[in-house]
Design an enzyme around this catalytic site. Structure first.
Site, PDB file in Angstrom:
ATOM      1  N   CYS A 381       2.444  -2.707  -3.440  1.00  0.00           N
ATOM      2  CA  CYS A 381       2.781  -1.584  -2.848  1.00  0.00           C
ATOM      3  C   CYS A 381       1.748  -1.366  -1.792  1.00  0.00           C
ATOM      4  O   CYS A 381       0.776  -0.574  -1.930  1.00  0.00           O
ATOM      5  CB  CYS A 381       2.973  -0.448  -3.969  1.00  0.00           C
ATOM      6  SG  CYS A 381       3.114   1.369  -3.372  1.00  0.00           S
ATOM      7  N   CYS A 384      -0.031   2.211  -2.576  1.00  0.00           N
ATOM      8  CA  CYS A 384      -1.215   1.940  -3.455  1.00  0.00           C
ATOM      9  C   CYS A 384      -2.218   1.129  -2.958  1.00  0.00           C
ATOM     10  O   CYS A 384      -3.380   1.515  -3.122  1.00  0.00           O
ATOM     11  CB  CYS A 384      -0.804   1.020  -4.794  1.00  0.00           C
ATOM     12  SG  CYS A 384       0.593   1.699  -5.703  1.00  0.00           S
TER      13      CYS A 384
END
Length: 461
Positions: A381, A384
């Site tokens: 991600c 993230c």
């Protein structure tokens, strides 16, 4: 069905008479039905590269073009683009090439059968590189009908700055009407953006590309590390078809694939070219007005797009052939460019790695000896990844303070559990497990800088 074809007469006169193949337009017609052999000859002439007509021409401004005599149309068919090009080998050859070198190679190979897809900052850089090659070039853009006013102003500035006419493509009016009448103006907030993007962006793009043999995009690997990390410099387009139809009929060039975003901006400032005024207001990745907003400190640039959806859904479908999912590379076309799974993140001695039993124990405890701060994440991600530095710094600041800082990988087979038990909606999700409260408290803000996260912890510890 609404026409999506830009008028040839809108181009400078010196270019107009030699642009036989237009985006989204049919080929020239003849008065009488030709024989099969004559049709093939006409087809070859209709799609000849622009430089085959005038090898020494330079791009001209609109004012200069209006005073210049129209170039005669040469009837002889130009040499075709080599059919046996190994684009995987070419991508390897160009891996270390500059964007200018890549642009020059692309325009030299395809002439008037290639066009630059234009929408944002990286695409202005592409136009500047094309101008610097001294070769004629074409530019097209998708007008979805939902763009910001600043984006339309940018289109106008770019046309005037470079003396060009952008070839606009529009969605089919009947399809837009049906979508809005049946689902309303903002259905994408409720059931995802993919349907709206298909109508307003993907289908118009498909029509545009059917009039080309190649296209040039501003995709960069660092735009969305979780989904675009394997973008090649050049490839056989795995998703769309070109002029000849069928698999392998369209080539996709990505000249800035290996360029960092900051370097793109350095180039734009150095060359003093027009940019979208929204960039000065905190916007980085800019799309349609309802689906774009400024990014906050600690956020990745793509987090300003479709912010209500999961991180891995933040693609509209224009580049679906380059998208990776859950760390798996996108399918290979004639030249695949896959990559291994994303490496783990939040790697620090100050961050505890929780297993499924470990976080289940945290959930069961009603009187914890100390509070726990836990990030639910997926290593692929990009959002993230963007908060990794601030979260690790926070963990180091809280070391020895009585607050444990941890991470739990919540994608894959763990995702249903995280959604049901840990309030996971999108990555990353930050939870605080207080020392005397059973239920974890979800961090409500999208500000993921150290100070904001620390204020959250201190207010509840």
């Amino acid at each position: 069905m609404a026409s999506a074809t830009a008028s040839i007469s809108s181009h400078p006169a010196a270019l107009r008479d030699v642009k036989a193949a237009r985006i989204g337009a049919g080929r020239q017609q003849v008065a009488a039905a030709p024989s099969a052999a004559a049709a093939r000859g006409q087809r070859a002439r209709a799609v000849r590269p622009l430089r085959a007509v005038e090898p020494g021409r330079q791009p001209v401004s609109a004012s200069a073009a209006s005073a210049a005599p129209a170039a005669p149309v040469v009837e002889e068919a130009a040499p075709a683009v080599p059919a046996a090009v190994d684009y995987e080998a070419l991508a390897r050859e160009l891996e270390g090439a500059s964007p200018l070198e890549v642009m020059d190679r692309a325009l030299a190979m395809f002439g008037s059968d290639i066009a630059i897809a234009f929408s944002g900052a990286e695409d202005v850089a592409l136009i500047e590189y094309a101008k610097l090659t001294g070769r004629p070039f074409r530019v097209f853009s998708l007008d979805t009908g939902r763009l910001n006013p600043e984006t339309y102003q940018l289109f106008d500035k770019v046309e005037k700055h470079y003396g060009i006419r952008i070839e606009y493509m529009f969605p089919d009016a009947s399809e837009v009407q049906e979508l809005v009448r049946s689902k309303g103006l903002f259905s994408f907030y409720e059931d995802g953006h993919q349907e709206c993007c298909r109508v307003r962006k993907v289908r118009p793009l498909r029509r545009a590309l059917k009039g080309l043999r190649a296209w040039i995009t501003g995709q960069r690997k660092d735009q969305s590390p979780g989904t675009r990390a394997s973008i090649p410099i050049v490839q056989v387009d795995p998703s769309f078809e070109g002029l000849d139809g069928g698999a392998g009929s369209l080539i996709k060039w990505n000249p800035v694939a290996n360029v960092d975003g900051k370097d793109v901006w350095t180039f734009l400032r150095t060359m003093d070219v027009p940019v979208n005024a929204l960039h000065a207001q905190g916007y980085v990745s800019i799309g349609c007005e309802p689906c774009t907003r400024p990014v906050l400190p600690g956020q990745h640039e793509r987090e300003g797009r479709w912010w209500w959806e999961d991180a891995k859904a933040k693609e509209c479908g224009l580049h679906k052939g380059n998208i990776e999912k859950d760390g798996q590379a996108a399918p290979k076309a004639a030249n695949g460019n896959g990559s291994a799974g994303a490496p783990d993140i939040f790697e620090s001695q100050a961050v505890v790695t929780l297993t499924r039993p470990g976080i289940e124990n945290l959930l069961r405890l009603e009187n914890r000896s100390e509070p726990w701060l836990v990030v639910l994440y997926a290593p692929w991600c990009p959002f993230c990844q963007a908060m990794e530095a601030s979260y690790v710094e926070l963990a180091e600041k809280l070391a020895g303070s009585g607050v444990k800082v941890a991470k739990f990988r919540a994608d894959g087979e763990q995702k249903p559990f995280a959604q049901a038990e840990l309030q996971l909606q999108s990555f990353p999700t930050v939870l605080l497990f207080p020392s005397r409260t059973a239920r974890p408290i979800k961090y409500p803000s999208e500000k993921r800088d150290v100070d904001s996260l620390l204020a959250f912890v201190n207010s509840l510890r």
